[in-house]
Design an enzyme around this catalytic site. Structure first.
Site, PDB file in Angstrom:
ATOM      1  N   ASP A  47       0.872  -1.178   0.000  1.00  0.00           N
ATOM      2  CA  ASP A  47       0.000   0.000   0.000  1.00  0.00           C
ATOM      3  C   ASP A  47       0.908   1.226   0.000  1.00  0.00           C
ATOM      4  OD1 ASP A  47      -1.695   2.097   0.625  1.00  0.00           O
ATOM      5  OD2 ASP A  47      -2.842   0.943   2.108  1.00  0.00           O
ATOM      6  N   GLY A  75      -4.957   5.037  -6.169  1.00  0.00           N
ATOM      7  CA  GLY A  75      -5.947   5.827  -5.445  1.00  0.00           C
ATOM      8  C   GLY A  75      -7.356   5.459  -5.855  1.00  0.00           C
ATOM      9  N   ASN A 114      -9.554  15.918 -13.662  1.00  0.00           N
ATOM     10  CA  ASN A 114     -10.383  17.084 -14.009  1.00  0.00           C
ATOM     11  C   ASN A 114     -11.286  17.475 -12.842  1.00  0.00           C
ATOM     12  OD1 ASN A 114     -13.433  16.182 -14.756  1.00  0.00           O
ATOM     13  ND2 ASN A 114     -12.045  14.498 -15.187  1.00  0.00           N
ATOM     14  N   TYR A 138     -13.385  13.681  -3.658  1.00  0.00           N
ATOM     15  CA  TYR A 138     -12.350  13.159  -4.557  1.00  0.00           C
ATOM     16  C   TYR A 138     -11.574  14.320  -5.175  1.00  0.00           C
ATOM     17  CZ  TYR A 138     -10.688  10.944  -8.961  1.00  0.00           C
ATOM     18  OH  TYR A 138      -9.949  10.512 -10.032  1.00  0.00           O
ATOM     19  N   LYS A 142      -7.615  15.618  -4.778  1.00  0.00           N
ATOM     20  CA  LYS A 142      -6.715  15.846  -5.915  1.00  0.00           C
ATOM     21  C   LYS A 142      -6.098  17.246  -5.835  1.00  0.00           C
ATOM     22  CE  LYS A 142      -7.063  11.930  -8.198  1.00  0.00           C
ATOM     23  NZ  LYS A 142      -5.934  10.984  -8.193  1.00  0.00           N
ATOM     24  N   SER A 167     -11.561  11.392 -19.173  1.00  0.00           N
ATOM     25  CA  SER A 167     -12.231  10.091 -19.117  1.00  0.00           C
ATOM     26  C   SER A 167     -11.355   9.066 -19.828  1.00  0.00           C
ATOM     27  CB  SER A 167     -13.602  10.181 -19.780  1.00  0.00           C
ATOM     28  OG  SER A 167     -14.344  11.249 -19.233  1.00  0.00           O
ATOM     29  N   ARG A 176     -20.738  13.446 -22.850  1.00  0.00           N
ATOM     30  CA  ARG A 176     -19.639  14.208 -22.226  1.00  0.00           C
ATOM     31  C   ARG A 176     -18.283  13.669 -22.656  1.00  0.00           C
ATOM     32  NH1 ARG A 176     -16.781  13.113 -17.297  1.00  0.00           N
ATOM     33  NH2 ARG A 176     -15.648  14.961 -16.604  1.00  0.00           N
TER      34      ARG A 176
HETATM   35  C1  15L Z   1     -11.915  10.677 -12.966  1.00  0.00           C
HETATM   36  O1  15L Z   1     -10.978  11.284 -12.455  1.00  0.00           O
HETATM   37  C2  15L Z   1     -12.439   9.444 -12.355  1.00  0.00           C
HETATM   38  O2  15L Z   1     -11.417   8.629 -11.848  1.00  0.00           O
HETATM   39  C3  15L Z   1     -13.320   8.630 -13.268  1.00  0.00           C
HETATM   40  O3  15L Z   1     -14.129   7.814 -12.434  1.00  0.00           O
HETATM   41  C4  15L Z   1     -14.197   9.501 -14.166  1.00  0.00           C
HETATM   42  O4  15L Z   1     -15.121  10.207 -13.385  1.00  0.00           O
HETATM   43  C5  15L Z   1     -13.351  10.510 -14.905  1.00  0.00           C
HETATM   44  O5  15L Z   1     -12.574  11.266 -14.010  1.00  0.00           O
HETATM   45  C6  15L Z   1     -14.204  11.465 -15.751  1.00  0.00           C
HETATM   46  O6  15L Z   1     -14.293  12.650 -15.425  1.00  0.00           O
HETATM   47  O7  15L Z   1     -14.813  10.978 -16.715  1.00  0.00           O
END
Ligand code: 15L
Length: 282
Positions: A47, A75, A114, A138, A142, A167, A176
């Site tokens: 880990d 993560g 993002n 989340y 970040k 994505s 999207r």
């Molecule tokens: C991310 O950071 C996520 O890990 C993933 O689950 C999606 O939500 C992706 O962004 C996204 O924005 O499509």
């Protein structure tokens, strides 16, 4: 280049590890699960929030010269409680950065998201310098992990590139996604560019392909040598032919973070008996 990849057994990790190997890099992996079939480099089942385990991995790697850089992908990839997100993204990043400083490893490329700016309303162009505007816990984690990278660049003179990934999928699956898609091949291009760019210092780039419908500034990535080749537009007919939901599509199009910026993701920060659970990832 010798690269240690965390989260190496994950969806981005497996693609990036094999892509970097194909491009001539020597890749070792660290993950909480054993190595995927076919992985050829050194592997650490650990880990990366565990300082002793991380120290042991860096010490083992130092016997063969040590890594030149770390790619930190490990993560939780979606929304969870604030403490879990902070453990998963901030403590792991801090643990790796401390080990890097102790072992003289001078570059980290970080899988940010993002969602660090996910509550930013849609505009003509999304600059990398836009203010941190997370859409979820989340996203908060970040933002904090990016801030840690900045601190270690200033304190220790390392290089750190935060890639705010869109994505990551084999192909876009939603409306999207026609704007936010990061193809597998472009992901490898991006991580290699971020690993090899001369003296980036602290840099933030958007991790998306060259999508016709994209609006996130690709300039800073290009400045580092990331030249995306794929465009989600070739999947547009198929995606748009699918069953849409106008209300949901409109809500998801309003902000950078799409569904994460909608009411469906609103929840309490701490897991109390009454706290709503995070919805499944889209
Ligand atoms: C991310 O950071 C996520 O890990 C993933 O689950 C999606 O939500 C992706 O962004 C996204 O924005 O499509």
């Amino acid at each position: 280049m010798r690269v240690l990849v965390t989260g190496a057994a994950g969806s981005i990790g497996t693609v990036v590890c094999s892509g970097l190997v194909d491009r001539g890099h020597s890749v070792s992996g660290l993950d909480r699960v054993p190595e995927p079939e076919g992985f050829t480099g050194e592997w650490f089942t650990a880990d990366c929030a565990d300082p002793d385990a991380v120290e042991a991995a860096f010490t083992a790697l130092s016997r063969s010269g040590g890594p030149d850089a770390v790619v930190h992908l490990a993560g939780i990839p979606t929304e969870a409680s604030l403490p879990d997100e902070l453990d998963s993204h901030v403590l792991t990043t801090a643990t790796l950065l401390d080990a890097m400083v102790r072992h003289g490893v001078s570059r980290i490329v970080y899988a940010s998201s993002n969602h660090a700016v996910g509550r930013t309303p849609r505009s003509e162009l999304l600059p990398v310098g836009t203010r941190p505007r997370p859409d979820t816990f989340y996203g908060v984690a970040k933002v904090a992990a990016e801030a840690l990278l900045s601190l270690y660049v200033d304190r220790h003179g390392i290089d750190a590139v935060a890639t705010r990934i869109g994505s990551f999928l084999a192909q876009p699956e939603s409306r999207r996604g026609l704007a936010t898609w990061l193809s597998h091949d472009d992901a490898v291009r991006m991580f290699e560019a971020a690993l090899t760019a001369p003296d980036p210092g602290f840099a933030v780039i958007y991790g998306v392909s060259a999508n016709t419908r994209g609006w996130w500034d690709l300039g800073p990535g290009r400045d580092l040598g990331y030249h995306p080749q794929d465009d989600a537009e070739r999947f547009a007919d198929a995606v748009l032919a699918g069953p849409g939901d106008p209300g949901r599509d409109e809500a998801e199009a309003a902000y950078v973070g799409g569904p994460f910026a909608t009411a469906a993701y609103v929840r309490a920060a701490l897991d109390t008996p009454d706290a709503g659970a995070a919805p499944d990832a889209p």
